[in-house]
Enzyme design. Structure first.
Site, short mmCIF file in Angstrom:
data_model
loop_
_atom_site.label_atom_id
_atom_site.label_comp_id
_atom_site.label_asym_id
_atom_site.label_seq_id
_atom_site.Cartn_x
_atom_site.Cartn_y
_atom_site.Cartn_z
CE LYS A 137 35.61 66.71 34.50
NZ LYS A 137 36.33 65.57 35.10
CG ASN A 158 36.21 58.72 39.20
OD1 ASN A 158 35.31 58.69 38.36
ND2 ASN A 158 35.95 58.93 40.48
CE1 TYR A 208 33.02 68.51 36.26
CE2 TYR A 208 31.78 68.66 34.22
CZ TYR A 208 32.29 67.90 35.26
OH TYR A 208 32.08 66.55 35.28
#
Length: 260
Positions: free
Chosen positions: A157, A88, A153
């Protein structure tokens, strides 16, 4: 709660606050024992105190292999094994491609991608010994589509999404499932500066952390026993398409004929 995770031991990174803390609480509520790590030690210890004997907090910088090893050892020693990993932990930084510093690029790759790789690598042995396991990688809708100025980012991802698939193929024969979750905007301390209406979602709002945690519980449980290498989207309909909210005010009879 119905005890959907009784008998399972989980490890969660980035678990001191926000979505991570929500995942920890949700799994404990369903009967799991949870070891969770973060670099926010005071907040992490407070969550652990709240959950008493069901959870253990460890300091975990996800870029450090030795700290992953220590976290896994804590799970095995304290609770007798390890069955679930929730990758996470993550960071967000932004900037135009011309001004985006190399140090920022390298930092976000270290945390968001290398951290996931190190977590997966650390849990394979105990999961193989258990004969089963569920690895849940928290990606993002930026792992499905790009966002302006979120270059690092978005890249990380997307990469987590790909790593999920390659490891699912490799680890499946050992009974280990690997899936990715792709949240949209979630109300957490990391995103409290982001306007809630930045995305036009079908549901017209950002998600509460527990709405992602509910999916984490499902993927951690045996209910998802035939799901691996898959993408699970929790985004209120953001990536379903463009939500042209103004169309609802247009009279049908006044709409022009569009030729494509």
């Amino acid at each position: 709660m119905s005890g959907r995770l009784i008998g399972k031991v989980a490890l969660v990174s980035g678990g001191a606050r926000g979505m991570g803390a929500s995942h920890v609480r949700a799994m404990v509520a369903e009967g799991a024992k949870v070891v969770f790590g973060d670099i926010l030690d005071e907040e992490g210890k407070a969550v652990a105190a709240e959950l008493a004997d069901a959870a253990r907090y460890v300091h975990l910088d996800v870029t450090q292999p030795a700290q992953w090893t220590a976290a896994v050892d804590t799970a095995v020693t304290a609770f007798g094994g390890l069955h679930v990993l929730v990758n996470n932990a993550g960071i967000l930084n932004i900037g135009t491609i011309e001004d985006y510093a190399l140090t920022e690029w390298q930092r976000i790759l270290d945390v968001n991608l290398t951290g996931v790789f190190l977590g997966i690598r650390a849990v394979v042995k105990p999961m193989k010994e258990a004969g089963r396991g569920s690895i849940i990688n928290i990606s993002s809708i930026e792992g499905l589509a790009g966002t302006v100025a979120c270059h690092g980012y978005t890249a990380t991802k997307f990469a987590v999404r790909g790593l999920t698939k390659s490891t699912a193929l490799e680890l499946g024969p050992g009974g280990i499932r690997v899936n990715s979750i792709h949240p949209g905007l979630v109300k957490t301390p990391m995103t409290d500066w982001v306007p809630e209406d930045i995305f036009q979602t079908a549901l017209g709002r950002a998600a509460e952390p527990v709405e992602v945690s509910n999916l984490v519980v499902y993927l951690a449980s045996d209910e998802s026993s035939y799901s691996t290498g898959a993408e699970f989207v929790v985004d209120g309909g953001t990536v379903a398409g463009l939500a042209h909210n103004d169309f609802g005010a247009v009279e049908v009879s006044s709409q022009p004929e569009w030729v494509t």
